[in-house]
Design a protein around this motif. Structure first.
Motif, PDB file in Angstrom:
ATOM      1  N   GLU A  33      -0.159  -5.145   3.143  1.00  0.00           N
ATOM      2  CA  GLU A  33      -1.218  -4.199   3.826  1.00  0.00           C
ATOM      3  C   GLU A  33      -0.170  -3.144   4.169  1.00  0.00           C
ATOM      4  O   GLU A  33      -0.839  -2.275   4.905  1.00  0.00           O
ATOM      5  CB  GLU A  33      -1.961  -4.700   4.987  1.00  0.00           C
ATOM      6  CG  GLU A  33      -2.757  -5.910   4.615  1.00  0.00           C
ATOM      7  CD  GLU A  33      -3.726  -5.566   3.238  1.00  0.00           C
ATOM      8  OE1 GLU A  33      -4.288  -4.396   3.499  1.00  0.00           O
ATOM      9  OE2 GLU A  33      -3.951  -6.317   2.315  1.00  0.00           O
ATOM     10  N   GLU A  34       0.930  -3.175   4.132  1.00  0.00           N
ATOM     11  CA  GLU A  34       1.864  -1.972   4.580  1.00  0.00           C
ATOM     12  C   GLU A  34       2.185  -0.792   3.394  1.00  0.00           C
ATOM     13  O   GLU A  34       1.980  -1.238   2.270  1.00  0.00           O
ATOM     14  CB  GLU A  34       3.370  -2.606   5.076  1.00  0.00           C
ATOM     15  CG  GLU A  34       3.061  -3.427   6.178  1.00  0.00           C
ATOM     16  CD  GLU A  34       2.414  -3.132   7.771  1.00  0.00           C
ATOM     17  OE1 GLU A  34       2.262  -1.879   7.452  1.00  0.00           O
ATOM     18  OE2 GLU A  34       2.300  -3.734   8.475  1.00  0.00           O
ATOM     19  N   GLN A  92       0.796  -1.311  -0.028  1.00  0.00           N
ATOM     20  CA  GLN A  92       0.057   0.114  -0.037  1.00  0.00           C
ATOM     21  C   GLN A  92       0.893   1.154  -0.051  1.00  0.00           C
ATOM     22  O   GLN A  92       0.387   2.346   0.517  1.00  0.00           O
ATOM     23  CB  GLN A  92      -0.882   0.046   1.377  1.00  0.00           C
ATOM     24  CG  GLN A  92      -1.549  -1.207   1.522  1.00  0.00           C
ATOM     25  CD  GLN A  92      -2.721  -1.448   0.169  1.00  0.00           C
ATOM     26  OE1 GLN A  92      -3.414  -0.519  -0.267  1.00  0.00           O
ATOM     27  NE2 GLN A  92      -2.669  -2.589  -0.413  1.00  0.00           N
ATOM     28  N   TYR A  94       4.913  -7.075   2.069  1.00  0.00           N
ATOM     29  CA  TYR A  94       3.860  -7.016   3.146  1.00  0.00           C
ATOM     30  C   TYR A  94       2.572  -6.143   2.427  1.00  0.00           C
ATOM     31  O   TYR A  94       2.631  -5.053   2.235  1.00  0.00           O
ATOM     32  CB  TYR A  94       4.481  -6.232   4.468  1.00  0.00           C
ATOM     33  CG  TYR A  94       5.441  -6.637   4.988  1.00  0.00           C
ATOM     34  CD1 TYR A  94       5.445  -7.904   5.689  1.00  0.00           C
ATOM     35  CD2 TYR A  94       6.710  -5.788   4.733  1.00  0.00           C
ATOM     36  CE1 TYR A  94       6.622  -8.264   6.377  1.00  0.00           C
ATOM     37  CE2 TYR A  94       7.849  -6.442   5.541  1.00  0.00           C
ATOM     38  CZ  TYR A  94       7.908  -7.593   6.242  1.00  0.00           C
ATOM     39  OH  TYR A  94       9.073  -8.086   6.852  1.00  0.00           O
ATOM     40  N   TRP A 116       6.453   0.640   8.208  1.00  0.00           N
ATOM     41  CA  TRP A 116       5.754  -0.037   9.235  1.00  0.00           C
ATOM     42  C   TRP A 116       6.018  -0.030  10.674  1.00  0.00           C
ATOM     43  O   TRP A 116       7.474   0.249  10.763  1.00  0.00           O
ATOM     44  CB  TRP A 116       5.181  -1.401   8.324  1.00  0.00           C
ATOM     45  CG  TRP A 116       6.551  -1.771   7.750  1.00  0.00           C
ATOM     46  CD1 TRP A 116       7.168  -2.875   8.659  1.00  0.00           C
ATOM     47  CD2 TRP A 116       6.968  -2.016   6.610  1.00  0.00           C
ATOM     48  NE1 TRP A 116       8.264  -3.409   7.792  1.00  0.00           N
ATOM     49  CE2 TRP A 116       8.395  -2.741   6.533  1.00  0.00           C
ATOM     50  CE3 TRP A 116       6.683  -1.425   5.470  1.00  0.00           C
ATOM     51  CZ2 TRP A 116       8.933  -2.940   5.385  1.00  0.00           C
ATOM     52  CZ3 TRP A 116       7.355  -1.493   4.250  1.00  0.00           C
ATOM     53  CH2 TRP A 116       8.467  -2.282   4.333  1.00  0.00           C
TER      54      TRP A 116
END
Length: 290
Positions: A265-266, A235, A263, A270
């Motif tokens: 969703e990161e 993201q 990752y 993060w």
């Protein structure tokens, strides 16, 4: 692992592209005589390697080091226009705590602006630092074996210098955390994001593919590249997903030793469990390849 180390990890990757301020200081420890039975630890701050005020580095020298002691070089992010070595302070603490035999060099470099391109200026600064470390290696009691760890724009510089400027093969490994890898990526050239476009505009008015390829790790990497470890977030608003995956695929095709962690969703940095995962993998990679 000690509690403060976990605390450092949890905040390690937050806002990698923003700068922190720090005050200048002089040497605060004098290195010991290398002929003595015990070589004491030493920290030298704001060591100059050029005439510009940004051309300084901090060096952290471990106890009982020798001329075989390996060096980790840290390069901060900031979109090539901002940032400071103070941004990498948590990495310094982590390496000192968990990789205590390594010397650490935390660098500043000249920053780009509307009239000054980052390339090749910032790569030339890294070359100057390497030359300075080689000149002083007996004074510092360190080897000429280097590893790079960079975040964001600093990761781009780490990769590019290791792939294209390391003419003497002194780099044992390089780590990129959310670093740009391919400036010719369609996700950059045809973007509709004013923030990303501002970074592209920073490179100059007459952008042509040969120039962008020259300063892209993706285009400069060869079979001789050092082991590479990559960390990217799905993201990330600044780094398209293709930047990490494409370089990983190219390293695979070239047979270059590497690891790639994605990752989904990161973003551009993060914390939490994924930060701990990043440090665990990074530490193991350094221990194996450097």
């Amino acid at each position: 692992m000690k509690k403060f180390v976990y605390t450092g990890i949890l905040s390690l990757f937050i806002l990698l592209n923003y700068a922190c301020s720090s005050e200048d200081s002089d040497f605060n420890i004098t290195p010991s005589d290398p002929t003595s039975s015990t070589v004491t630890a030493a920290t030298l701050l704001n060591v100059s390697y050029g005439s510009d005020t940004d051309q300084v580095y901090d060096i952290y020298l471990p106890q009982n080091r020798t001329l075989a002691t390996k060096v980790m070089i840290l390069i901060h992010g900031g979109g090539w226009t901002s940032g400071d070595k103070a941004d990498m302070a948590n990495f310094v603490e982590l390496i000192q705590q968990e990789l205590p035999t390594y010397a650490i060099v935390n660098i500043n470099y000249r920053l780009a602006n509307d009239t000054t391109s980052p390339f090749p200026m910032q790569l030339d600064d890294i070359t100057s630092i390497i030359n300075d470390l080689k000149t002083r290696n007996e004074e510092y009691i360190i080897s000429e074996s280097y590893g790079f760890l960079g975040t964001s724009a600093g990761a781009h510089l780490s990769l590019l210098w290791s792939y294209d400027y390391d003419t003497q093969s002194n780099v044992n490994m390089v780590a990129s955390i959310v670093g740009p890898t391919n400036l010719t990526d369609e996700a950059y050239l045809n973007n509709a994001d004013p923030t990303i476009q501002a970074y592209i505009d920073l490179l100059g008015l007459d952008l042509v593919l040969p120039f962008l390829e020259q300063f892209s790790p993706y285009h400069q990497v060869t079979t001789a590249a050092p082991p590479t470890v990559l960390f990217y977030g799905g993201q990330d608003p600044l780094i398209p997903n293709s930047q990490g995956t494409s370089l990983s695929d190219r390293l695979t095709n070239l047979g270059v030793t590497h690891e790639f962690t994605f990752y989904p969703e990161e973003g551009h940095g993060w914390g939490g469990q994924n930060a701990i995962d990043t440090w665990t993998k990074l530490k193991a990679f350094v221990a194996e390849h450097h």
